[in-house]
Design a protein around this motif. Structure first.
Motif, PDB file in Angstrom:
ATOM      1  N   ASP A  31      -8.645  18.097   9.494  1.00 56.21           N
ATOM      2  CA  ASP A  31      -7.814  18.275  10.686  1.00 56.21           C
ATOM      3  C   ASP A  31      -6.887  19.471  10.550  1.00 56.21           C
ATOM      4  O   ASP A  31      -6.650  20.209  11.516  1.00 56.21           O
ATOM      5  CB  ASP A  31      -6.992  17.007  10.950  1.00 56.21           C
ATOM      6  CG  ASP A  31      -7.847  15.863  11.462  1.00 56.21           C
ATOM      7  OD1 ASP A  31      -8.984  16.119  11.890  1.00 56.21           O
ATOM      8  OD2 ASP A  31      -7.385  14.709  11.421  1.00 56.21           O
ATOM      9  N   SER A  36      -4.456  21.573  13.056  1.00 53.41           N
ATOM     10  CA  SER A  36      -3.362  20.613  13.160  1.00 53.41           C
ATOM     11  C   SER A  36      -2.340  20.848  12.061  1.00 53.41           C
ATOM     12  O   SER A  36      -2.684  21.304  10.963  1.00 53.41           O
ATOM     13  CB  SER A  36      -3.899  19.178  13.047  1.00 53.41           C
ATOM     14  OG  SER A  36      -4.771  18.877  14.109  1.00 53.41           O
ATOM     15  N   GLU A  44      -2.842  11.491  13.032  1.00 48.76           N
ATOM     16  CA  GLU A  44      -4.198  11.296  13.543  1.00 48.76           C
ATOM     17  C   GLU A  44      -5.023  10.433  12.590  1.00 48.76           C
ATOM     18  O   GLU A  44      -5.807   9.580  13.020  1.00 48.76           O
ATOM     19  CB  GLU A  44      -4.875  12.662  13.735  1.00 48.76           C
ATOM     20  CG  GLU A  44      -6.249  12.601  14.361  1.00 48.76           C
ATOM     21  CD  GLU A  44      -6.237  12.037  15.773  1.00 48.76           C
ATOM     22  OE1 GLU A  44      -7.289  11.513  16.206  1.00 48.76           O
ATOM     23  OE2 GLU A  44      -5.196  12.127  16.446  1.00 48.76           O
ATOM     24  N   ARG A  48      -6.768   6.955  13.620  1.00 43.51           N
ATOM     25  CA  ARG A  48      -8.213   6.722  13.528  1.00 43.51           C
ATOM     26  C   ARG A  48      -8.564   5.631  12.546  1.00 43.51           C
ATOM     27  O   ARG A  48      -9.552   4.922  12.710  1.00 43.51           O
ATOM     28  CB  ARG A  48      -8.924   8.015  13.100  1.00 43.51           C
ATOM     29  CG  ARG A  48      -9.022   9.085  14.142  1.00 43.51           C
ATOM     30  CD  ARG A  48     -10.067  10.106  13.716  1.00 43.51           C
ATOM     31  NE  ARG A  48      -9.853  10.575  12.363  1.00 43.51           N
ATOM     32  CZ  ARG A  48      -9.309  11.748  12.051  1.00 43.51           C
ATOM     33  NH1 ARG A  48      -8.931  12.565  13.011  1.00 43.51           N
ATOM     34  NH2 ARG A  48      -9.156  12.115  10.794  1.00 43.51           N
TER      35      ARG A  48
END
Length: 645
Positions: A31, A36, A44, A48
């Motif tokens: 990510d 990010s 995140e 997830r």
């Protein structure tokens, strides 16, 4: 010694698998390389989930599903329906008892029953002084009063249902006494009196009504206020007619209107003590399963708990941490598995911080630590080496020599050898040889000397130039490019530490970056592919290391469209101009004079790029590689290993 085994009840699960930090770190790294920030990537990851552990999004989905199920399946008129059914049963039994009787009293009683108000609450109140002829009807009417009392108390006191399942007259007296003492206690606390002793006395006398076993007055108030607010929200959720009828019925709870008055006083005290509770909201119930007053209050309490859990799982408030999640409540609402998942997510977040994989920057933001970068590099390099074919075992060129790193091996000294002596083995040889001959004297001979073997290693100066123009982001080449740089950096820093690696990014301008900066680099909409500037920086790096073998690697998906003017200004032209091409090729020629050939890793199938890189190969004696994205890392590392010798 004997052993005893029993069920696990509390604390960390001793059989739970360890937290998989490597998989979590790989997900974070992916990510982050996609643009990010580390903080956003961590959020995140927790949303997830990781592996078999459900994330915050999945747990939140289950919460909303349960919330919708409660509202979809139930309605709130259960108490009214039960009372109405009991009333009809009582009236039917009474009429059946009166019908065979021919006297006037029977007819008068029938007239009384026929004249009852149509509303359930009014009819129940009207029959308060009625002298029932039928014992069955008398029992049904008494059950109405007991049912109302039970429902009223259950709506305000959690766990009352079992305590009031078989209500006797003396039980009603105890309840009224408890209510009076409770209101006296709350009023004293509201005035600011010291109520510790009063609370202790209250719990000794009435503790059976409070299975949650509060330890202080504040705990007692918290529990009661949450339940009372839920009951009020349930009343708010009813229609005005239902609310009025239920309120009128409560005056008949246990046949004593004083109980309803005590409940009203209790609610007023709790509102004053806990004004922050939600006393005003409502919910829509549209199902077919009727809930009684106590069950309805519990349903509203469940909805409030689900809303609070959703906020905790959302982690959207300042200073939010996974430790904020009420695991006990989560397990009660969603089951043990949900509690296990939330606990694992909390452990994952805690371990990422505790093991030094995330650092806190001076501005408060999170960054990947050097330890985390090494782990990401290990993973990237392992993936890259897995794609190499035919070079395993040939990643270094080495031979014994007079200088370099010690290999750990030794050999007998020969004329002209300049390696350092291995003193321990030399003396040992002398001892073994002379003691067997002279007995007590040790003499050193040239045949005893052993020298330490060393390994010469080729030293390289490597410039990896990576295209960071917007097309790399747009066409999905951003992350493979970063993983390639990460793998090469890890290989150089761990296996070839004498090599000097320079990472150079080029878009409208070129710049040198460290691996952490490149990993966290965000894609920016910027036109221009200034390979000219990148090659200038590469040449500067090679000149700083004149004794190293020069290696220049370029990863790009487009021909040069920008160059650098002498004043430092970048000039962008599309389509590319002859001046940009001339300046770029001039730097290729300069690198060739330094002994460096340039390898270009061409991404995509741009004909203009293909023609340009062919020119580079011819001018600089380099080569062109056109890997797919999955093979980019292997191609770059393989070329580096081949070129460094």
């Amino acid at each position: 010694m004997s052993y005893r085994y029993g069920p696990w009840r509390e604390g960390p699960d001793p059989l739970a698998p360890p937290v998989d930090l490597r998989a979590a770190l790989d997900a974070l790294g992916r990510d982050i390389m996609e643009g990010s920030s580390p903080s956003a990537a961590l959020r995140e990851l927790l949303r997830r989930g990781a592996g078999d552990t459900a994330g915050l999004d999945e747990l939140t989905r289950r919460l909303w599903e349960r919330r919708a199920r409660i509202q979809r399946r139930h309605r709130l008129d259960g108490t009214l329906s039960e009372v109405r059914q009991l009333l009809e049963r009582a009236l039917e039994a009474e009429r059946a008892e009166l019908f065979p009787d021919p006297d006037d009293d029977a007819r008068f009683r029938e007239a009384q029953l026929d004249a009852l108000p149509s509303g359930t609450a009014a009819a129940v109140a009207e029959l308060a002084d009625y002298d029932w002829r039928s014992e069955q009807a008398r029992a049904a009417y008494a059950e109405i009063r007991d049912k109302l009392g039970q429902q009223l108390m259950e709506s305000r006191f959690q766990g009352m249902k079992e305590a009031l399942s078989q209500v006797r007259p003396e039980d009603s007296d105890r309840i009224r006494a408890m209510m009076a003492d409770l209101n006296t206690l709350l009023l004293a606390h509201l005035r600011g009196d010291d109520t510790d002793a009063q609370f202790a006395q209250f719990m000794r006398e009435h503790g059976e009504f409070f299975p949650e076993n509060p330890s202080t007055v504040e705990d007692l108030i918290d529990a009661l206020a949450a339940r009372a607010a839920a009951a009020q929200r349930m009343m708010n959720s009813m229609s005005a007619q239902q609310r009025q009828e239920l309120g009128d019925l409560m005056a008949n709870a246990f046949g004593d209107p004083r109980l309803a008055e005590q409940i009203a006083t209790l609610d007023a005290n709790l509102r004053a003590l806990r004004p922050g509770e939600d006393w005003t909201s409502s919910a829509r119930f549209r199902g077919q399963n009727p809930l009684g007053l106590g069950e309805g209050a519990q349903a509203m309490a469940d909805l409030a708990e689900l809303d609070a859990l959703a906020e905790q799982l959302g982690q959207s408030y300042p200073g939010a941490r996974l430790e904020d999640i009420d695991l006990e409540t989560l397990q009660r609402q969603l089951g043990d598995e949900a509690g296990v998942d939330a606990r694992r997510l909390s452990e994952l977040e805690r371990e990422l911080r505790n093991q030094g994989l995330l650092d806190r920057a001076p501005d408060g933001s999170l960054t990947l630590s050097p330890k985390a970068m090494r782990r990401l590099g290990e993973t990237a390099l392992a993936d890259v080496l897995g794609g190499l074919r035919g070079r395993q075992g040939e990643r270094e060129t080495s031979h014994a020599g007079a200088s370099g790193e010690l290999t750990g091996a030794t050999r007998a000294w020969t004329f002209g050898a300049t390696e350092p002596w291995d003193v321990a083995r030399t003396v040992r040889n002398a001892v073994l040889r002379t003691l067997s001959v002279n007995g007590d004297k040790v003499r050193l001979d040239v045949t005893d000397v052993e020298v330490s073997e060393t390994e010469q290693r080729t030293r390289a100066a490597v410039a990896l130039c990576v295209d960071t123009s917007w097309s790399m982001v747009q066409d999905g080449r951003w992350v493979p490019m970063k993983r390639t740089a990460l793998a090469l950096h890890h290989l150089v820093s761990t296996r070839f530490r004498s090599d000097e690696l320079e990472l150079i990014t080029f878009g409208r301008h070129a710049s040198t970056v460290d691996i952490a900066g490149l990993t966290a680099l965000e894609g920016v909409w910027e036109q221009g592919t200034n390979l000219h500037h990148a090659l200038l920086l590469a040449g500067r790096h090679l000149r700083r290391n004149p004794d190293a073998r020069p290696v220049v690697l370029i990863v790009t998906d487009g021909e040069p469209t920008a160059h650098l003017e002498p004043d430092g200004e970048a000039v962008f032209r599309y389509p590319t101009t002859a001046e940009t091409l001339r300046k770029t090729l001039a730097e290729v020629d300069s690198l060739a004079k330094l002994g460096a050939s340039v390898t270009v890793f061409m991404l995509g199938e741009d004909p203009s790029l293909a023609a340009f890189v062919d020119v580079i190969a011819r001018r600089g004696g380099g080569r062109v590689v056109a890997p797919d994205l999955d093979g980019l890392g292997s191609a770059v590392v393989s070329d580096y290993l081949r070129r460094r010798g």
